[in-house]
Scaffold this active site. Structure first.
Site, PDB file in Angstrom:
ATOM      1  N   TRP A 134      45.839  40.092  39.908  1.00 14.80           N
ATOM      2  CA  TRP A 134      45.089  40.121  38.648  1.00 14.80           C
ATOM      3  C   TRP A 134      46.053  40.602  37.561  1.00 14.80           C
ATOM      4  O   TRP A 134      46.742  41.600  37.754  1.00 14.80           O
ATOM      5  CB  TRP A 134      43.904  41.085  38.800  1.00 14.80           C
ATOM      6  CG  TRP A 134      43.025  41.202  37.607  1.00 14.80           C
ATOM      7  CD1 TRP A 134      42.494  40.181  36.874  1.00 14.80           C
ATOM      8  CD2 TRP A 134      42.561  42.417  37.011  1.00 14.80           C
ATOM      9  NE1 TRP A 134      41.706  40.691  35.854  1.00 14.80           N
ATOM     10  CE2 TRP A 134      41.736  42.047  35.912  1.00 14.80           C
ATOM     11  CE3 TRP A 134      42.751  43.774  37.288  1.00 14.80           C
ATOM     12  CZ2 TRP A 134      41.103  42.991  35.106  1.00 14.80           C
ATOM     13  CZ3 TRP A 134      42.122  44.704  36.493  1.00 14.80           C
ATOM     14  CH2 TRP A 134      41.313  44.315  35.409  1.00 14.80           C
ATOM     15  N   ASP A 216      41.364  47.856  45.306  1.00 17.18           N
ATOM     16  CA  ASP A 216      40.620  47.345  44.164  1.00 17.18           C
ATOM     17  C   ASP A 216      39.501  46.480  44.738  1.00 17.18           C
ATOM     18  O   ASP A 216      39.761  45.433  45.337  1.00 17.18           O
ATOM     19  CB  ASP A 216      41.555  46.513  43.268  1.00 17.18           C
ATOM     20  CG  ASP A 216      40.871  46.071  41.984  1.00 17.18           C
ATOM     21  OD1 ASP A 216      39.643  46.290  41.848  1.00 17.18           O
ATOM     22  OD2 ASP A 216      41.551  45.499  41.112  1.00 17.18           O
ATOM     23  N   LYS A 252      30.659  41.871  38.942  1.00 16.16           N
ATOM     24  CA  LYS A 252      30.369  40.592  39.594  1.00 16.16           C
ATOM     25  C   LYS A 252      29.135  40.691  40.482  1.00 16.16           C
ATOM     26  O   LYS A 252      28.246  39.841  40.420  1.00 16.16           O
ATOM     27  CB  LYS A 252      31.519  40.143  40.487  1.00 16.16           C
ATOM     28  CG  LYS A 252      32.900  39.866  40.015  1.00 16.16           C
ATOM     29  CD  LYS A 252      33.355  39.883  38.688  1.00 16.16           C
ATOM     30  CE  LYS A 252      34.786  39.454  38.524  1.00 16.16           C
ATOM     31  NZ  LYS A 252      35.456  39.814  37.338  1.00 16.16           N
TER      32      LYS A 252
HETATM   33  C1  LMR Z   1      39.077  37.526  35.751  1.00 15.23           C
HETATM   34  O1  LMR Z   1      40.032  37.728  36.510  1.00 15.23           O
HETATM   35  O2  LMR Z   1      38.850  36.435  35.199  1.00 15.23           O
HETATM   36  C2  LMR Z   1      38.094  38.627  35.488  1.00 15.23           C
HETATM   37  O3  LMR Z   1      38.311  39.692  36.357  1.00 15.23           O
HETATM   38  C3  LMR Z   1      38.047  38.993  34.060  1.00 15.23           C
HETATM   39  C4  LMR Z   1      39.234  39.769  33.592  1.00 15.23           C
HETATM   40  O4  LMR Z   1      39.029  40.839  33.029  1.00 15.23           O
HETATM   41  O5  LMR Z   1      40.364  39.311  33.749  1.00 15.23           O
END
Ligand code: LMR
Length: 410
Positions: A134, A216, A252
């Site tokens: 992420w 996470d 989510k």
């Molecule tokens: C995503 O990865 O699209 C979501 O978790 C939103 C974000 O904050 O990036």
């Protein structure tokens, strides 16, 4: 006129939010939003979970409620329910009182509070995140004081699978006390999790090399439809005697994206340390935002602490995860039927919100400019943006794009 702000440089856009806005601003009738990780119904609409709506209505009618401050570490009924949901009610850390929670501003806030605490009080400076991960992990940890960001190998684009040997080799090379960010389930962006056997090996290496697990957990229950199954890895580490922290998001799995409901679960080996650790976490939060908001945490607390409401919530996560699984199956079948070059089994092998398609940046660009299908340039698509109404259009667009621009990694 001169300005004291004139030295401020333009920062880069946040890709996922910039693309979400580009989608909203687009007036094309066939546009599709496969960008930001948020659930959509088969009509492409956001979904307020019925159990959430019902709970909110009851809250609105409760004349005994008020808007007094919450404690700095948050609502106790929420943090203890969240901690038990993660570790399991019968977890020895829970039963022995060695685990507790801190209410945070969603999972991101939990990452930030946890990272700042580890940096300041345990003096940890090195952290590892998966390659890819992420995109916010690195920023959150460096803003929290970590000075040595490193990656561990995670994804093999050719095999479209986890590069497990690379992952283990990188963990073996990590210096003692490195903080390892681990996605509890439904890895973002790849949608590919280690198997249980692989998690066992990861835990063995981390124990041997004295590495610190920072989980996470953004998708518990949302990934498989079963909150216990999705918590397997975290529970295994806790059972193995690791001291650990875990950032939990309820964005989510409760559809509470903008309410910022999160929990930082902390598992410690000795009860003696808990008072001191809590006192320092209190100062961390106090110096950052003083105390957390009530509304979303109250909803989650009400639902998790009531057997009937909790069952209704579990039905909702099955609804969401089942729709995603159907769309995975449908997209794979269509691409196979069209004879789209490449193999597409990974779409159904991956889990959670995202599919890491293997589309190249140029192909992604083309899908956006020619077909108004928005996705991240890494090739990540949010499966929730796929519906029975647009699935044929999306499959055909991917097919035509790959034929036109065949440089795919696939
Ligand atoms: C995503 O990865 O699209 C979501 O978790 C939103 C974000 O904050 O990036």
């Amino acid at each position: 006129m001169s300005s004291r702000f004139s030295g401020v440089k333009l920062g880069p856009p946040i890709e996922v939010f910039a693309l979400n806005k580009a989608y909203l601003d687009d007036s094309h009738p066939n546009k599709a939003n496969l960008t930001i990780g948020a659930y959509r119904t088969n009509e492409g609409k956001p979904w307020v979970l019925p159990v959430v709506r019902k709970t909110e209505k009851r809250m609105a009618e409760d004349d005994t409620s008020n808007h007094e401050y919450l404690p700095v570490l948050g609502m106790e009924s929420f943090t203890s329910a969240a901690t038990k949901m993660l570790l399991g009610h019968d977890s020895s850390a829970v039963v022995q009182g060695r685990a507790f929670g801190v209410q945070t501003l969603s999972g991101t806030g939990a990452l930030r509070v946890g990272a700042e605490f580890l940096n300041r009080h345990l003096h940890y400076t090195t952290f590892y995140y998966s390659k890819p991960t992420w995109e916010n992990h690195r920023l959150v940890f460096t803003n929290a004081g970590f000075t040595d960001p490193r990656e561990y190998r995670y994804w093999d684009p050719h095999k479209r699978a986890i590069d497990f040997d690379g992952l283990i080799a990188d963990l073996r090379d990590a210096p003692e006390n490195s903080v390892i960010i681990l996605h509890a389930c439904a890895h973002n962006p790849t949608g590919s999790d280690p198997t249980q056997e692989q998690w066992i090996k990861i835990a063995d290496v981390m124990k041997e090399k004295k590495l610190f697990p920072f989980f996470d957990s953004a998708y518990q229950g949302f990934a498989s439809g079963d909150p216990d199954k999705d918590a397997w890895a975290v529970r295994y580490f806790a059972q193995q005697g690791f001291e650990l922290v875990c950032a939990q998001s309820f964005a989510k799995n409760f559809g509470l994206y903008n309410e910022r409901v999160g929990n930082l679960t902390v598992v410690i080996n000795s009860n003696d340390e808990i008072i001191n650790v809590k006192s320092q976490l209190t100062l961390t939060v106090r110096g950052m935002y003083s105390n957390p908001p009530n509304h979303g945490a109250k909803i989650v607390s009400t639902v998790l602490n009531n057997e009937h409401l909790c069952q209704e919530w579990k039905d909702c996560i099955v609804t969401m995860s089942s729709r995603i699984k159907e769309m995975r199956q449908g997209l794979k079948e269509r691409l196979q039927r069209l004879g789209t070059p490449g193999t597409w089994d990974h779409i159904t092998q991956q889990i959670g919100m995202f599919s890491y398609t293997g589309l190249s940046p140029r192909q992604c660009e083309h899908l956006m400019s020619e077909y108004h299908i928005y996705l991240l340039k890494s090739g990540r698509i949010n499966m929730c943006g796929v519906t029975t109404h647009n699935i044929d259009y999306i499959a055909k667009a991917i097919h035509d794009t790959i034929l036109l621009l065949p440089e795919s990694k696939i």
